[in-house]
Write a protein that holds these residues in place. Sequence first.
Motif, PDB file in Angstrom:
ATOM      1  N   SER A  79       0.855  -1.205   0.094  1.00 30.09           N
ATOM      2  CA  SER A  79       0.054  -0.081   0.169  1.00 30.09           C
ATOM      3  C   SER A  79       0.740   1.305   0.127  1.00 30.09           C
ATOM      4  O   SER A  79       0.389   2.419  -0.264  1.00 30.09           O
ATOM      5  CB  SER A  79      -1.063   0.105   0.853  1.00 30.09           C
ATOM      6  N   VAL A  80       2.082   1.057   0.032  1.00 34.15           N
ATOM      7  CA  VAL A  80       3.143   2.342  -0.112  1.00 34.15           C
ATOM      8  C   VAL A  80       4.011   2.099  -1.060  1.00 34.15           C
ATOM      9  O   VAL A  80       4.626   1.234  -1.158  1.00 34.15           O
ATOM     10  CB  VAL A  80       4.119   2.347   1.333  1.00 34.15           C
ATOM     11  N   LEU A  81       3.715   2.911  -2.271  1.00 36.02           N
ATOM     12  CA  LEU A  81       4.581   3.050  -3.350  1.00 36.02           C
ATOM     13  C   LEU A  81       5.409   4.138  -3.546  1.00 36.02           C
ATOM     14  O   LEU A  81       5.043   5.243  -3.189  1.00 36.02           O
ATOM     15  CB  LEU A  81       3.529   2.769  -4.478  1.00 36.02           C
ATOM     16  N   PHE A  82       6.615   4.054  -4.097  1.00 38.78           N
ATOM     17  CA  PHE A  82       7.577   4.909  -4.251  1.00 38.78           C
ATOM     18  C   PHE A  82       7.836   4.891  -5.653  1.00 38.78           C
ATOM     19  O   PHE A  82       8.639   4.249  -6.249  1.00 38.78           O
ATOM     20  CB  PHE A  82       8.970   4.470  -3.648  1.00 38.78           C
TER      21      PHE A  82
ATOM     22  N   PRO B 241       8.480  11.265  -3.473  1.00 35.18           N
ATOM     23  CA  PRO B 241       7.207  11.052  -3.230  1.00 35.18           C
ATOM     24  C   PRO B 241       6.932   9.663  -2.564  1.00 35.18           C
ATOM     25  O   PRO B 241       7.633   8.788  -3.162  1.00 35.18           O
ATOM     26  CB  PRO B 241       6.183  11.403  -4.612  1.00 35.18           C
ATOM     27  N   ALA B 242       5.813   9.407  -1.883  1.00 41.04           N
ATOM     28  CA  ALA B 242       5.367   8.015  -1.616  1.00 41.04           C
ATOM     29  C   ALA B 242       3.880   8.183  -2.092  1.00 41.04           C
ATOM     30  O   ALA B 242       3.430   9.176  -1.491  1.00 41.04           O
ATOM     31  CB  ALA B 242       5.585   7.703  -0.307  1.00 41.04           C
ATOM     32  N   GLN B 243       3.467   7.177  -2.517  1.00 40.00           N
ATOM     33  CA  GLN B 243       1.761   7.128  -2.387  1.00 40.00           C
ATOM     34  C   GLN B 243       1.253   6.263  -1.429  1.00 40.00           C
ATOM     35  O   GLN B 243       1.861   5.043  -1.644  1.00 40.00           O
ATOM     36  CB  GLN B 243       1.600   6.773  -3.923  1.00 40.00           C
ATOM     37  N   VAL B 244       0.308   6.618  -0.724  1.00 38.37           N
ATOM     38  CA  VAL B 244      -0.158   5.734   0.323  1.00 38.37           C
ATOM     39  C   VAL B 244      -1.729   5.820  -0.085  1.00 38.37           C
ATOM     40  O   VAL B 244      -2.365   6.932   0.079  1.00 38.37           O
ATOM     41  CB  VAL B 244       0.138   6.110   1.566  1.00 38.37           C
ATOM     42  N   GLN B 245      -2.377   4.662  -0.486  1.00 35.60           N
ATOM     43  CA  GLN B 245      -3.740   4.778  -0.554  1.00 35.60           C
ATOM     44  C   GLN B 245      -4.413   5.815  -1.702  1.00 35.60           C
ATOM     45  O   GLN B 245      -5.191   6.519  -1.222  1.00 35.60           O
ATOM     46  CB  GLN B 245      -4.728   4.658   0.777  1.00 35.60           C
ATOM     47  N   GLY B 246      -3.566   5.994  -2.595  1.00 33.69           N
ATOM     48  CA  GLY B 246      -4.227   7.312  -3.639  1.00 33.69           C
ATOM     49  C   GLY B 246      -3.598   8.765  -3.073  1.00 33.69           C
ATOM     50  O   GLY B 246      -3.622   9.606  -3.794  1.00 33.69           O
ATOM     51  N   ALA B 247      -3.285   8.691  -1.910  1.00 39.67           N
ATOM     52  CA  ALA B 247      -2.499  10.186  -1.329  1.00 39.67           C
ATOM     53  C   ALA B 247      -0.981  10.257  -1.640  1.00 39.67           C
ATOM     54  O   ALA B 247      -0.252   9.297  -1.209  1.00 39.67           O
ATOM     55  CB  ALA B 247      -2.687  10.231   0.127  1.00 39.67           C
TER      56      ALA B 247
ATOM     57  N   GLU C 207      13.778   3.716   1.491  1.00 37.61           N
ATOM     58  CA  GLU C 207      12.381   3.479   1.207  1.00 37.61           C
ATOM     59  C   GLU C 207      11.921   2.639   2.274  1.00 37.61           C
ATOM     60  O   GLU C 207      10.735   2.696   2.990  1.00 37.61           O
ATOM     61  CB  GLU C 207      12.079   2.669  -0.260  1.00 37.61           C
ATOM     62  N   ASP C 208      12.635   1.448   2.794  1.00 40.94           N
ATOM     63  CA  ASP C 208      12.243   0.649   3.794  1.00 40.94           C
ATOM     64  C   ASP C 208      12.105   1.367   5.207  1.00 40.94           C
ATOM     65  O   ASP C 208      10.980   1.367   5.781  1.00 40.94           O
ATOM     66  CB  ASP C 208      13.192  -0.390   3.998  1.00 40.94           C
ATOM     67  N   TYR C 209      12.887   2.547   5.250  1.00 43.93           N
ATOM     68  CA  TYR C 209      12.816   3.044   6.545  1.00 43.93           C
ATOM     69  C   TYR C 209      11.615   4.164   6.509  1.00 43.93           C
ATOM     70  O   TYR C 209      10.950   4.073   7.436  1.00 43.93           O
ATOM     71  CB  TYR C 209      14.250   3.866   6.789  1.00 43.93           C
ATOM     72  N   ILE C 210      11.738   4.933   5.219  1.00 46.34           N
ATOM     73  CA  ILE C 210      10.554   5.720   5.494  1.00 46.34           C
ATOM     74  C   ILE C 210       9.172   5.212   5.259  1.00 46.34           C
ATOM     75  O   ILE C 210       8.244   5.479   5.914  1.00 46.34           O
ATOM     76  CB  ILE C 210      10.656   6.502   3.941  1.00 46.34           C
ATOM     77  N   GLU C 211       9.032   3.795   4.903  1.00 48.71           N
ATOM     78  CA  GLU C 211       8.018   3.017   4.815  1.00 48.71           C
ATOM     79  C   GLU C 211       7.448   2.737   6.366  1.00 48.71           C
ATOM     80  O   GLU C 211       6.184   3.013   6.712  1.00 48.71           O
ATOM     81  CB  GLU C 211       7.874   1.703   4.006  1.00 48.71           C
ATOM     82  N   GLU C 212       8.677   2.506   7.165  1.00 48.21           N
ATOM     83  CA  GLU C 212       8.096   2.288   8.516  1.00 48.21           C
ATOM     84  C   GLU C 212       7.610   3.649   9.175  1.00 48.21           C
ATOM     85  O   GLU C 212       6.784   3.678  10.000  1.00 48.21           O
ATOM     86  CB  GLU C 212       9.531   1.939   9.486  1.00 48.21           C
TER      87      GLU C 212
END
Length: 87
Positions: free
Chosen positions: A4-7, A23-29, A66-71
Amino acid sequence: MNQSVLFPDLQDWDDIRLLVIFPAQVQGANIQCRISLSRLAKLHGEELTGETQVLEAFERCRFDIEDYIEELIEQEKFDEDGGVSWC
């Protein structure tokens, strides 16, 4: 990895604030993410100068970043502006 977290493969160097912004995209945001030059240099293992060198280092360290930002996103550790920073 949480799908659900896309980069997207986009990043910019802010030479005023010494940050790579991506950017990161989370559930369309869209969420603005940032990593400081000092943190990136520490991850990369050497001093970085100039936009080209900084962005190349970002690419080499992208998966760890990306792994850290996702956390941070999953823990909802957002800045005042709704973004996420690793400084």
